[in-house]
Design a protein around this motif. Structure first.
Motif, PDB file in Angstrom:
ATOM      1  N   ILE A   1      37.129  40.721  47.545  1.00  0.00           N
ATOM      2  CA  ILE A   1      38.147  41.671  47.123  1.00  0.00           C
ATOM      3  C   ILE A   1      38.713  42.326  48.360  1.00  0.00           C
ATOM      4  CG2 ILE A   1      38.623  43.747  45.798  1.00  0.00           C
ATOM      5  CD1 ILE A   1      36.202  43.049  44.075  1.00  0.00           C
TER       6      ILE A   1
ATOM      7  N   VAL B   1      41.864  40.394  44.344  1.00  0.00           N
ATOM      8  CA  VAL B   1      40.837  39.375  44.507  1.00  0.00           C
ATOM      9  C   VAL B   1      41.463  38.162  45.159  1.00  0.00           C
ATOM     10  CG1 VAL B   1      39.242  37.878  43.289  1.00  0.00           C
ATOM     11  CG2 VAL B   1      39.573  40.219  42.533  1.00  0.00           C
TER      12      VAL B   1
ATOM     13  N   ARG C   1      31.780  42.964  35.121  1.00  0.00           N
ATOM     14  CA  ARG C   1      32.465  42.995  36.421  1.00  0.00           C
ATOM     15  C   ARG C   1      33.979  43.125  36.218  1.00  0.00           C
ATOM     16  NH1 ARG C   1      31.235  41.212  41.579  1.00  0.00           N
ATOM     17  NH2 ARG C   1      29.294  42.192  41.023  1.00  0.00           N
ATOM     18  N   TRP C   2      34.502  42.344  35.290  1.00  0.00           N
ATOM     19  CA  TRP C   2      35.939  42.398  35.001  1.00  0.00           C
ATOM     20  C   TRP C   2      36.365  43.816  34.625  1.00  0.00           C
ATOM     21  CZ3 TRP C   2      39.905  38.921  35.353  1.00  0.00           C
ATOM     22  CH2 TRP C   2      41.104  39.293  34.754  1.00  0.00           C
TER      23      TRP C   2
ATOM     24  N   TRP D   1      36.416  46.150  37.584  1.00  0.00           N
ATOM     25  CA  TRP D   1      37.626  45.942  38.388  1.00  0.00           C
ATOM     26  C   TRP D   1      38.821  46.628  37.744  1.00  0.00           C
ATOM     27  CZ3 TRP D   1      37.095  39.993  39.402  1.00  0.00           C
ATOM     28  CH2 TRP D   1      36.162  39.782  40.417  1.00  0.00           C
TER      29      TRP D   1
ATOM     30  N   GLN E   1      41.722  47.544  40.328  1.00  0.00           N
ATOM     31  CA  GLN E   1      41.794  46.340  41.145  1.00  0.00           C
ATOM     32  C   GLN E   1      42.436  45.225  40.333  1.00  0.00           C
ATOM     33  OE1 GLN E   1      37.660  46.001  41.989  1.00  0.00           O
ATOM     34  NE2 GLN E   1      37.826  47.220  43.857  1.00  0.00           N
TER      35      GLN E   1
ATOM     36  N   PRO F   1      42.459  41.446  39.657  1.00  0.00           N
ATOM     37  CA  PRO F   1      41.813  40.155  39.875  1.00  0.00           C
ATOM     38  C   PRO F   1      42.836  39.055  40.145  1.00  0.00           C
ATOM     39  CG  PRO F   1      40.973  41.234  37.913  1.00  0.00           C
ATOM     40  CD  PRO F   1      42.186  41.996  38.354  1.00  0.00           C
TER      41      PRO F   1
END
Length: 135
Positions: A7, A12, A23-24, A27, A32, A34
């Motif tokens: 990242i 990403v 995790r998704w 993020w 963030q 991906p």
């Protein structure tokens, strides 16, 4: 399961990867972004409702079958396809055997990661096992 993804400044960087649902969601919560080709790995007991706002940008969802006798992944596939309208790749992963393929496809899977001891050529014939469906 998947590969670690780098990242950099909230984006990403890597080719398509599968990441666990938790995790998704981390993020997304952190703002963030991906990689566009990233996908989510669902365990059969994951509550994927939190993922629903992201369905349009997910190119891949993988549903794990930890053992072939665990049928919860079939329900996950049906819900994603029929109730929530997910139209991109839906992949069955884990303990996936030839004998399951026909039924997995009927539930909405369109990609299959066979268990290592399964013969891919023989598995392709599974889609012709039945000519009539009653459900």
């Amino acid at each position: 399961m998947g590969t670690v993804i780098k990242i950099n400044e909230g984006i990403v960087e890597d080719a398509a990867q599968l990441v666990p649902l938790a995790r998704w969601l981390e993020w997304r919560e952190a703002g963030q972004v991906p990689h566009p080709g990233s996908g989510v790995w669902l365990e059969p007991d994951d509550d994927f409702d939190a993922l629903l706002p992201d369905l349009d940008r997910l190119t891949l969802i993988a549903v794990n079958f930890p053992v072939f006798t665990d049928g919860r992944g079939y329900s996950v596939a049906r819900l994603l396809r029929e109730r929530h309208g997910y139209r991109r790749e839906l992949r069955a992963v884990g303990d996936v055997l030839r004998d399951q393929l026909y039924f997995m496809r009927r539930c909405g899977f369109d990609a299959f990661a066979l268990r290592a001891d399964q013969d891919a050529e023989l598995a392709l014939r599974a889609f012709d096992d039945y000519s009539v469906s009653y459900q």
